[in-house]
Design an enzyme around this catalytic site. Structure first.
Site, PDB file in Angstrom:
ATOM      1  CB  SER A 140      32.615  35.354  47.495  1.00 31.78           C
ATOM      2  OG  SER A 140      31.679  34.320  47.487  1.00 31.78           O
ATOM      3  CG  ASP A 313      28.378  37.194  40.984  1.00 35.17           C
ATOM      4  OD1 ASP A 313      27.785  36.103  41.084  1.00 35.17           O
ATOM      5  OD2 ASP A 313      29.106  37.663  41.870  1.00 35.17           O
ATOM      6  CG  HIS A 346      30.718  34.428  42.568  1.00 35.60           C
ATOM      7  ND1 HIS A 346      30.326  35.581  43.216  1.00 35.60           N
ATOM      8  CD2 HIS A 346      31.331  33.659  43.503  1.00 35.60           C
ATOM      9  CE1 HIS A 346      30.688  35.500  44.491  1.00 35.60           C
ATOM     10  NE2 HIS A 346      31.303  34.360  44.687  1.00 35.60           N
TER      11      HIS A 346
END
Lengths: 373, 373
Positions: A140, A313, A346
């Site tokens: 991320s 995601d 995610h």
């Protein structure tokens, strides 16, 4: 580690007399060639893995990934976890005092960027006597830092592992960040960011911010599977019509889950840190100095890359990882890319998916540790 | 239209002495067979189409769909727009006074459901002397009402036009509603829903609620196309590095857009209405009395159906419309279904897409108006 010399930031401001909290796992080899830097995302810290003396189990955020015998095997690698500037978990941040005024920074803490974090991390490595990283790795926002490392210090990184990341935020990402920030900033307890002086915390805003965050971390599928339209047990069993016909009671399990997550978060996370980190996310965009051309932006990279994305995601979708992959390939860089078919959205980058963990394991097994660093 | 007799609600509570605001367009034919009821969604009212005396242009929310010569041609159809109970646009709602106590309802306004709205609409039709609707039509939450009509009054509806809707909300939908509600309810100006007494409005919460809403109405694609990562003009032109390095200033255009939408909404929308309408959305689930079996739930329908969805609508995705289509087909109902490839997300149901508007036009052209109603 304390740093007295000023760090020049992207904004033009400087930070001096700052501290970086970090942890290491494993042993630096004689050649100093086995160091792996792990960069953290929004709600995490330098505590990547392992167990503290008084703990029954690890609270490290990537403990399933990093440790003896794990994918990033600390029997082989010297792993460094570092907390970023502006955080609320140990490194210098808005809750600390400005060295000149002695006042708590609060809203006056300078805006820091992904590039600033990378620069600070590089100084930490200097102090640790590490010239070249075997790998830099993150998921991320952590993946953005890993990518940034290959641009700012191309000769100091041999491999970059960029998981569930993106070359920049899109409009929807920025939009969610902005709503979260507005919730915090318009909380009357925010006091323009100087709430510490008032002995309060803008918990209402933090709760909302975290609830929004959680929705975007999960996939639609996993939400439906985990919560669906299920009612809380106490409610659901009551009668033929289990609805309570209220607007404020918790009735659906998803409501209960989100409120719990929001409450918990508001107890420990700093509001100014939230603003800073979401802004760092918004700003990250290496292509912007190249007219939006990501290939041109990545031309200077020297590292080899592993990129991983997760099919469900929607915050940092596989398409965004593929943009990075394409740009690297256009520069004839060596890239391994895997799109893991995982239902968790995610969040998957933090979870135990054997294909994912084995992929990272294989990749690291194939990283050599040269005799001369 | 005023109603003195109590309306029994799904919750068990009753409402009496209530008013329904409505508008009509076109002329009811002698056979009373050309009535079309239009049901509204979250932020809309009975003002579907047309121009008021003092206006330059229509503020009707479906003026592109309804009017002389339009898809729902008011030269042929007698169109009725009705504002739902609990709204803040004319019908009895939380801002009005309880007939017994004389106090403003506020948080004490009873929780109303899609089914309650449909029942109230049916009473309005009784008063207007309309036994059978040629069609009932709505988008989003309005589509849920249209679907509910076919279940509660199967013999009073010949056609149902259900646009960008769903057989119920999924966990993610409920989650977004819940965050919006928490933002409103935790605004200190909410005062437990009795803010009217305090002369304030929980505008902070309403702004956040609306910002979240807007993100979910738009597709990722249209957001990227419309806003992308563009900076506000004044900022963007400034220098080689156009970032301002602040956490609270508006820098990206998407931020500016969302704040504007939030501000505007907070000026006119009632907070209690927002809670009520989102809860009505959460609760709607005709299959719940049939063990989750939508086919069983729709077995009693008699109407013919037009269902429309939009490819990039992630709030009420095409998959959700297809669930309704499948359930109807399993009951051997006559169904027309179209999935419009449109970039605009959920908002598409309000926009000018020729394929969409022509589809509805064709459908209505093929609805007959029997001699005997």
């Amino acid at each position: 580690m304390h740093f007295a010399e000023p760090l020049r930031l992207q904004s033009g401001a400087s930070l001096r007399d700052y501290t970086l909290a970090y942890e290491t796992y494993g042993t630096l080899n004689a050649e100093r060639s086995n160091a792996v830097l792990i960069c953290h995302a929004l709600n995490a810290s330098h505590h990547v893995a392992g167990v503290y003396a008084d703990q029954a189990r690890s609270e490290g955020w990537w403990d399933n990934m990093v440790g003896p015998g794990k994918s990033v095997d600390t029997n082989r690698w010297f792993v460094i976890g570092v907390n970023n500037l502006g955080s609320c978990f140990g490194s210098t941040g808005p809750m600390h005092r400005h060295p000149d005024t002695g006042e708590v920074y609060g809203a006056d803490f300078p805006v820091v960027t992904v590039e600033d974090w990378v620069d600070a991390q590089a100084r930490l490595l200097d102090r640790l006597g590490i010239d070249t990283l075997a790998a830099v790795m993150g998921g991320s926002l952590g993946g953005m830092q890993a990518l940034s490392w290959t641009l700012r210090y191309p000769l100091r990184v041999r491999h970059a592992v960029v998981v569930a990341s993106a070359p920049n935020l899109n409009a929807e990402n920025i939009a969610f960040n902005e709503v979260a920030r507005r919730a915090i900033v318009t909380d009357p307890d925010f006091h323009g960011g100087h709430f510490y002086r008032h002995g309060v915390v803008p918990k209402r805003g933090l709760r909302i911010a975290r609830m929004i965050g959680h929705i975007t971390y999960l996939s639609d599928d996993v939400m439906n599977e985990k919560f669906g339209r299920s009612l809380r047990e106490a409610v659901g069993q009551a009668s033929a019509d289990p609805y309570r016909y209220t607007t404020q009671d918790i009735e659906f399990q998803i409501e209960s889950y989100l409120r719990y997550q929001g409450d918990k978060f508001s107890e420990y996370f700093d509001a100014n840190t939230y603003l800073l980190i979401t802004r760092a996310l918004d700003y990250f965009d290496p292509a912007r100095h190249h007219g939006g051309d990501l290939s041109a932006a990545l031309a200077g990279t020297q590292a080899r890359f592993l990129l991983v994305s997760f099919s469900t995601d929607w915050r940092f979708s596989p398409a965004r990882s593929r943009e990075i992959v394409s740009a690297l390939l256009r520069n004839r860089r060596e890239v391994t890319y895997a799109e893991i078919d995982a239902p968790h959205g995610h969040d998957a980058f933090l979870l135990d998916d054997p294909r994912y963990l084995n992929l990272v394991r294989s990749y690291f097994e194939n990283i050599d540790t040269p005799e001369a660093a």
